[in-house]
Design an enzyme around this catalytic site. Sequence first.
Site, PDB file in Angstrom:
ATOM      1  N   ALA A   1       0.815  -1.221   0.000  1.00 27.02           N
ATOM      2  CA  ALA A   1       0.000   0.000   0.000  1.00 27.02           C
ATOM      3  C   ALA A   1       0.848   1.270   0.000  1.00 27.02           C
ATOM      4  O   ALA A   1       0.331   2.358  -0.220  1.00 27.02           O
ATOM      5  CB  ALA A   1      -0.942  -0.003   1.202  1.00 27.02           C
TER       6      ALA A   1
ATOM      7  N   ARG B   1      10.126   7.880  -3.680  1.00 27.01           N
ATOM      8  CA  ARG B   1      11.482   8.044  -4.198  1.00 27.01           C
ATOM      9  C   ARG B   1      11.713   7.421  -5.577  1.00 27.01           C
ATOM     10  O   ARG B   1      12.751   7.621  -6.194  1.00 27.01           O
ATOM     11  CB  ARG B   1      12.496   7.473  -3.189  1.00 27.01           C
ATOM     12  CG  ARG B   1      12.761   8.442  -2.047  1.00 27.01           C
ATOM     13  CD  ARG B   1      13.935   7.990  -1.234  1.00 27.01           C
ATOM     14  NE  ARG B   1      13.589   6.916  -0.314  1.00 27.01           N
ATOM     15  CZ  ARG B   1      14.445   6.001   0.137  1.00 27.01           C
ATOM     16  NH1 ARG B   1      15.703   6.022  -0.276  1.00 27.01           N
ATOM     17  NH2 ARG B   1      14.058   5.075   0.985  1.00 27.01           N
TER      18      ARG B   1
ATOM     19  N   GLN C   1      -6.317  -0.642   1.789  1.00 29.50           N
ATOM     20  CA  GLN C   1      -5.968   0.107   2.994  1.00 29.50           C
ATOM     21  C   GLN C   1      -6.010   1.578   2.575  1.00 29.50           C
ATOM     22  O   GLN C   1      -5.090   2.066   1.923  1.00 29.50           O
ATOM     23  CB  GLN C   1      -4.558  -0.272   3.481  1.00 29.50           C
ATOM     24  CG  GLN C   1      -4.171   0.394   4.792  1.00 29.50           C
ATOM     25  CD  GLN C   1      -2.676   0.314   5.084  1.00 29.50           C
ATOM     26  OE1 GLN C   1      -1.853   0.174   4.172  1.00 29.50           O
ATOM     27  NE2 GLN C   1      -2.322   0.429   6.348  1.00 29.50           N
TER      28      GLN C   1
ATOM     29  N   TYR D   1       6.591  -8.308   1.951  1.00 31.31           N
ATOM     30  CA  TYR D   1       6.545  -6.911   1.515  1.00 31.31           C
ATOM     31  C   TYR D   1       6.605  -6.851  -0.014  1.00 31.31           C
ATOM     32  O   TYR D   1       7.514  -7.427  -0.623  1.00 31.31           O
ATOM     33  CB  TYR D   1       7.767  -6.140   2.048  1.00 31.31           C
ATOM     34  CG  TYR D   1       7.741  -5.786   3.518  1.00 31.31           C
ATOM     35  CD1 TYR D   1       6.691  -6.150   4.347  1.00 31.31           C
ATOM     36  CD2 TYR D   1       8.798  -5.053   4.075  1.00 31.31           C
ATOM     37  CE1 TYR D   1       6.689  -5.808   5.695  1.00 31.31           C
ATOM     38  CE2 TYR D   1       8.798  -4.705   5.414  1.00 31.31           C
ATOM     39  CZ  TYR D   1       7.753  -5.088   6.218  1.00 31.31           C
ATOM     40  OH  TYR D   1       7.757  -4.753   7.544  1.00 31.31           O
TER      41      TYR D   1
ATOM     42  N   TYR E   1       1.902  -9.373 -48.648  1.00 38.85           N
ATOM     43  CA  TYR E   1       0.937  -8.391 -48.145  1.00 38.85           C
ATOM     44  C   TYR E   1       0.551  -7.469 -49.282  1.00 38.85           C
ATOM     45  O   TYR E   1       1.408  -6.863 -49.935  1.00 38.85           O
ATOM     46  CB  TYR E   1       1.622  -7.607 -47.021  1.00 38.85           C
ATOM     47  CG  TYR E   1       0.751  -6.640 -46.271  1.00 38.85           C
ATOM     48  CD1 TYR E   1      -0.510  -7.022 -45.812  1.00 38.85           C
ATOM     49  CD2 TYR E   1       1.202  -5.349 -45.989  1.00 38.85           C
ATOM     50  CE1 TYR E   1      -1.298  -6.134 -45.095  1.00 38.85           C
ATOM     51  CE2 TYR E   1       0.422  -4.459 -45.270  1.00 38.85           C
ATOM     52  CZ  TYR E   1      -0.831  -4.851 -44.825  1.00 38.85           C
ATOM     53  OH  TYR E   1      -1.605  -3.988 -44.122  1.00 38.85           O
TER      54      TYR E   1
ATOM     55  N   ALA F   1      17.203 -16.143 -61.663  1.00 39.10           N
ATOM     56  CA  ALA F   1      17.481 -14.930 -60.883  1.00 39.10           C
ATOM     57  C   ALA F   1      16.638 -13.776 -61.401  1.00 39.10           C
ATOM     58  O   ALA F   1      16.402 -13.659 -62.606  1.00 39.10           O
ATOM     59  CB  ALA F   1      18.955 -14.584 -60.971  1.00 39.10           C
TER      60      ALA F   1
HETATM   61  C1  UD1 Z   1       9.452  -2.061   8.457  1.00 40.17           C
HETATM   62  C2  UD1 Z   1       9.550  -2.730   9.842  1.00 40.17           C
HETATM   63  C3  UD1 Z   1      11.018  -2.767  10.278  1.00 40.17           C
HETATM   64  C4  UD1 Z   1      11.859  -3.486   9.248  1.00 40.17           C
HETATM   65  C5  UD1 Z   1      11.679  -2.850   7.864  1.00 40.17           C
HETATM   66  C6  UD1 Z   1      12.345  -3.717   6.840  1.00 40.17           C
HETATM   67  C7  UD1 Z   1       7.498  -2.154  11.015  1.00 40.17           C
HETATM   68  C8  UD1 Z   1       6.885  -1.291  12.021  1.00 40.17           C
HETATM   69  N1  UD1 Z   1       8.779  -1.964  10.773  1.00 40.17           N
HETATM   70  O1  UD1 Z   1       9.852  -0.735   8.622  1.00 40.17           O
HETATM   71  O2  UD1 Z   1      11.139  -3.444  11.525  1.00 40.17           O
HETATM   72  O3  UD1 Z   1      13.213  -3.456   9.617  1.00 40.17           O
HETATM   73  O4  UD1 Z   1      10.279  -2.747   7.522  1.00 40.17           O
HETATM   74  O5  UD1 Z   1      12.289  -3.076   5.607  1.00 40.17           O
HETATM   75  O6  UD1 Z   1       6.832  -3.026  10.455  1.00 40.17           O
HETATM   76  N2  UD1 Z   1       3.023  -0.707   4.106  1.00 40.17           N
HETATM   77  C9  UD1 Z   1       1.655  -0.737   3.857  1.00 40.17           C
HETATM   78  N3  UD1 Z   1       0.832   0.038   4.589  1.00 40.17           N
HETATM   79  C10 UD1 Z   1       1.269   0.856   5.573  1.00 40.17           C
HETATM   80  C11 UD1 Z   1       2.658   0.885   5.822  1.00 40.17           C
HETATM   81  C12 UD1 Z   1       3.497   0.093   5.066  1.00 40.17           C
HETATM   82  O7  UD1 Z   1       1.206  -1.485   2.973  1.00 40.17           O
HETATM   83  O8  UD1 Z   1       0.444   1.524   6.194  1.00 40.17           O
HETATM   84  C13 UD1 Z   1       3.906  -1.555   3.300  1.00 40.17           C
HETATM   85  C14 UD1 Z   1       4.879  -0.738   2.451  1.00 40.17           C
HETATM   86  O9  UD1 Z   1       4.336  -0.488   1.172  1.00 40.17           O
HETATM   87  C15 UD1 Z   1       6.097  -1.629   2.421  1.00 40.17           C
HETATM   88  C16 UD1 Z   1       6.043  -2.405   3.725  1.00 40.17           C
HETATM   89  O10 UD1 Z   1       4.718  -2.312   4.173  1.00 40.17           O
HETATM   90  O11 UD1 Z   1       6.023  -2.574   1.359  1.00 40.17           O
HETATM   91  C17 UD1 Z   1       6.996  -1.852   4.766  1.00 40.17           C
HETATM   92  O12 UD1 Z   1       6.674  -0.511   5.057  1.00 40.17           O
HETATM   93  P1  UD1 Z   1       7.767   0.581   5.401  1.00 40.17           P
HETATM   94  O13 UD1 Z   1       7.089   1.853   5.629  1.00 40.17           O
HETATM   95  O14 UD1 Z   1       8.858   0.533   4.408  1.00 40.17           O
HETATM   96  O15 UD1 Z   1       8.304   0.018   6.801  1.00 40.17           O
HETATM   97  P2  UD1 Z   1       9.635   0.449   7.533  1.00 40.17           P
HETATM   98  O16 UD1 Z   1       9.377   1.674   8.295  1.00 40.17           O
HETATM   99  O17 UD1 Z   1      10.753   0.431   6.588  1.00 40.17           O
END
Ligand code: UD1
Length: 459
Positions: free
Chosen positions: A9, A14, A74, A104, A388, A424
């Site tokens: 989500a 970046r 979400q 993820y 064609y 030819a």
């Molecule tokens: C998260 C972990 C952290 C871990 C890191 C590894 C938590 C609280 N922390 O942190 O321990 O070391 O990943 O990369 O879980 N996402 C959603 N909905 C949301 C938030 C995030 O779908 O509301 C998805 C993002 O798209 C992403 C993944 O979850 O694919 C991780 O989210 P991100 O915000 O990158 O988490 P980090 O803060 O990096």
Amino acid sequence: MLNIVILAAGLGKRMQSSLPKVLHLIAGQPMLSHLLHTAQTLSPDRLMVVVGHGADTIRQAYVGSSPPISFVLQTEQLGTGHAVRQTNDQLLGEDANSFTMVLYGDVPLVQADTLIRLQDAARQGLALLTETLSDPTGYGRIVRDAQGRVTSIVEQKDATEAQLHIKEVNTGMLVVRTHNLKKWLLSLNNSNAQGEYYLTDIVAMAVAQGIEIQTVQPQGAYETLGVNSRTQQAALERLWQAEQARRQLDAGVTLLDPNRFDVRGTLECGLDVTIDVGCLFEGNVQLADGVTVGPHCVLKNVLIGPGTHIEAYSHLSDAQVGADTRIGPYARIRPGTVLGDRSHVGNFVEIKNTHLGQDSKANHLSYVGDADIGQRVNIGAGTITCNYDGVNKYRTTIEDDAFIGSDTQLVAPVTVGAGATLGAGTTLTTDAAPNSLTLSRVKQVTLANWQRPVKKKAV
Ligand code: UD1
Ligand code: MG
């Protein structure tokens, strides 16, 4: 019973792109597709993708996919715990044998065998995929007690000075008993530095319930690398290509330079296959025993028979090639083409939707499209099938042992009989009889003692 939840989500700001992050490509496939494919190999009873930013575009990209993918929306991104909570009503299994795996969407290359080990370790209740990094900055840290047992995960922004020195980090991937997960998700709160609902808080809840947390480490570093920027995407692409090259080398393939080798799909090789530098393999490619591929070739969805040699700069797509053939250099084999055993297709020859029989040859500068060509046929330089008329396409048939002279146009639909010879320069508009010479050419004349014009003198 196994549920798999893929979190996708997040925004992916970046990437600087209008395309949702999980649809960006690694090895020619959207990141999410890699994960879906890996997840499906575990035969989950339910597979869900949590989407938010770009949800419609992501859904659209998987319309009609089989098996169908369930998407869960979400609407606001309030943290990883909040994301998983959106699936709560749909998680299957209340008994002790139901587990839920969280992946993820932007960590695309985790491998099935790693996930199976994680699944096995979770039988005790909860297993985390962790990793030890020399620079753990930004990750959640794995906190352990004096006995080495995991007690919690603490996020970078919530960590104490001492915790920041911990090098074992949370990759985010975990497997947990479903009925506990559902319960814990409902008691998450967002009183932390980021004001988010952290999925990682379930670890301390599990510990409080007397569950001993298991940890599993991935085999390859690429398995846990996430993509947040184009730079990270490019870096992961190279790591993944290096891994694919390593697998081919281990399987006995000769790669003249493993750093100049790209697979965007699957490549299956027989014994003693040699691949020169700069080749690209797309879709499903199969190279039988003893095949050699010269430098800078592109092969997409092709089956290549044993002993065939493809020379430099050839481009083949959606075709089937027999045994001991010779292709290129600079050949273009287009969709729907079948090349018989021992046939030859030489430089600057384009072949489309054509069946070229055994031992037949088209060696130089020709266009052969929509044709059925028999065995032992020789197609001279500069031959063109005029398939064609600007509206419809027509087929050309050339029977066994025919000889097509150079610079010939075959105006389809037309048939060249078995054993026929075309002189030819012939423009063939009606069928050529078997075992005869057919030619359409202005008769050659000679003007004896003819003088070339001479330059006029300036006055
Ligand atoms: C998260 C972990 C952290 C871990 C890191 C590894 C938590 C609280 N922390 O942190 O321990 O070391 O990943 O990369 O879980 N996402 C959603 N909905 C949301 C938030 C995030 O779908 O509301 C998805 C993002 O798209 C992403 C993944 O979850 O694919 C991780 O989210 P991100 O915000 O990158 O988490 P980090 O803060 O990096
Ligand atoms: Mg992250």
